[in-house]
Design an enzyme around this catalytic site. Structure first.
Site, PDB file in Angstrom:
ATOM      1  N   CYS A 183      -3.318   4.138   9.436  1.00 16.45           N
ATOM      2  CA  CYS A 183      -2.172   3.349   9.886  1.00 16.45           C
ATOM      3  C   CYS A 183      -1.528   4.418  11.095  1.00 16.45           C
ATOM      4  O   CYS A 183      -0.613   4.159  11.355  1.00 16.45           O
ATOM      5  CB  CYS A 183      -1.126   3.302   8.766  1.00 16.45           C
ATOM      6  SG  CYS A 183      -1.789   2.098   7.480  1.00 16.45           S
ATOM      7  N   CYS A 213       1.081  -1.329  -0.018  1.00 13.78           N
ATOM      8  CA  CYS A 213      -0.066  -0.310  -0.122  1.00 13.78           C
ATOM      9  C   CYS A 213       0.803   1.123   0.010  1.00 13.78           C
ATOM     10  O   CYS A 213       0.740   2.052  -0.738  1.00 13.78           O
ATOM     11  CB  CYS A 213      -0.856  -0.158   1.229  1.00 13.78           C
ATOM     12  SG  CYS A 213      -2.219   1.511   1.239  1.00 13.78           S
ATOM     13  N   CYS A 214       1.933   1.085   0.691  1.00 12.24           N
ATOM     14  CA  CYS A 214       2.797   2.420   1.121  1.00 12.24           C
ATOM     15  C   CYS A 214       3.607   2.625  -0.463  1.00 12.24           C
ATOM     16  O   CYS A 214       3.844   3.721  -0.962  1.00 12.24           O
ATOM     17  CB  CYS A 214       3.889   2.230   1.982  1.00 12.24           C
ATOM     18  SG  CYS A 214       3.267   2.982   3.664  1.00 12.24           S
ATOM     19  N   CYS A 263      -1.173   8.438   7.361  1.00 17.27           N
ATOM     20  CA  CYS A 263      -2.699   8.263   7.017  1.00 17.27           C
ATOM     21  C   CYS A 263      -3.508   7.813   7.962  1.00 17.27           C
ATOM     22  O   CYS A 263      -3.033   7.185   9.211  1.00 17.27           O
ATOM     23  CB  CYS A 263      -2.649   7.019   5.958  1.00 17.27           C
ATOM     24  SG  CYS A 263      -1.624   7.355   4.526  1.00 17.27           S
ATOM     25  N   CYS A 278       7.823   4.159   5.922  1.00 12.94           N
ATOM     26  CA  CYS A 278       6.828   4.111   4.603  1.00 12.94           C
ATOM     27  C   CYS A 278       7.751   3.684   3.438  1.00 12.94           C
ATOM     28  O   CYS A 278       7.081   3.310   2.294  1.00 12.94           O
ATOM     29  CB  CYS A 278       6.244   5.245   4.263  1.00 12.94           C
ATOM     30  SG  CYS A 278       7.027   6.821   4.189  1.00 12.94           S
TER      31      CYS A 278
HETATM   32  S1  SF4 Z   1       0.604   4.704   5.749  1.00 16.46           S
HETATM   33 FE1  SF4 Z   1      -1.202   3.163   5.393  1.00 16.46          FE
HETATM   34  S2  SF4 Z   1      -2.726   3.804   4.394  1.00 16.46           S
HETATM   35 FE2  SF4 Z   1      -0.900   5.235   4.193  1.00 16.46          FE
HETATM   36  S3  SF4 Z   1      -0.062   4.399   2.156  1.00 16.46           S
HETATM   37 FE3  SF4 Z   1       0.939   3.435   3.783  1.00 16.46          FE
HETATM   38  S4  SF4 Z   1      -0.177   1.314   4.239  1.00 16.46           S
HETATM   39 FE4  SF4 Z   1      -1.350   2.871   2.878  1.00 16.46          FE
END
Ligand code: SF4
Length: 254
Positions: free
Chosen positions: A207, A121-122, A204, A230
């Protein structure tokens, strides 16, 4: 050819790297703006360190470039802070987005990817958008500090970023959190309202949680996972394309 260009650029950085360790943050910013002109930009997610850097940059060069990776999952308080920054400093924040909207990500990778694979996701929402943005720059300026995470402990004030293939400048790399907050209060720098609600580190919404008394300041990031970064500041060699290298060489006048 690619290696030769990178070696040449790294030699240039090696010439100033040792001296840069004793530079004040303002000196590092002045050097960066003079050396790279419009091909250098401040990168920020608007944490307290980022706010210090933005204030300092505005005092060195009024029309400095500022960009952020907008994951589209940020807190309302963070978006509110962005509006306040644009108004106070008279600049337009360059917002960088993932190529996938949140809806497209869900249809491609399933719902709530951050609960199953936060690294992916990151990567989709932060690292790849950053990689795309950095191809247009010769250098980027960040607000990382050495004592934030183990990955950041070896960061230099001026360094070659092998992961993204450009120069990286970290003006407050040797600062402590106490120095950061003293600067914010002394200079009346705006900051995220969530810091007053036990959110020392903010990312985010999915998270990030508030920390409990005695917890590490970054304990509220990716709770339940060993993840602490991240991926934007992890050092790793990543090959870049010949076209990208040629473009970098032009920016450095090589
Ligand atoms: S912090 Fe969480 S929601 Fe944001 S990009 Fe990374 S995994 Fe995705």
């Amino acid at each position: 050819m690619k290696n030769q260009i990178h070696e040449h650029l790294q030699d240039q950085i090696a010439d100033v790297q040792h001296a840069a360790e004793s530079w004040a943050p303002q000196h590092a910013l002045t050097w960066a703006f003079e050396r790279f002109g419009n091909s250098v930009a401040v990168s920020s997610a608007f944490g307290p360190e980022g706010m210090v850097l933005i204030e300092m940059a505005s005092r060195v060069r009024k029309d400095f470039r500022l960009f952020t990776i907008d994951t589209e999952f940020l807190f309302p308080e963070t978006y509110n802070l962005m509006d306040r920054i644009e108004e106070k400093y008279g600049i337009a924040i360059e917002k960088v987005y993932s190529e996938l909207s949140p809806e497209e990500q869900e249809s491609t990778h399933g719902a709530a990817l951050w609960t199953r694979d936060p690294d992916l996701c990151c990567n989709l929402r932060k690292v790849e958008p950053l990689r795309r943005k950095l191809t247009e720059l010769g250098a980027w300026i960040t607000s990382i500090r050495r004592d934030q995470t183990s990955v950041r402990s070896s960061a230099r004030r001026v360094e070659w970023d092998a992961k993204f293939g450009l120069v990286k400048i970290n003006p407050i790399v040797d600062w402590t959190s106490k120095q950061v907050w003293r600067y914010i209060h002394d200079h009346d720098v705006p900051y995220n309202e969530l810091h007053n609600q036990d959110y020392p580190s903010i990312g985010c919404t999915h998270c990030t949680r508030a920390v409990r008394p005695g917890e590490d300041p970054r304990a509220g990031r990716w709770p339940g996972f060993a993840k602490t970064e991240c991926g934007l500041h992890i050092i790793e060699p990543v090959p870049t394309s010949p076209a990208t290298d040629a473009s970098k060489a032009a920016k450095f006048g090589s």
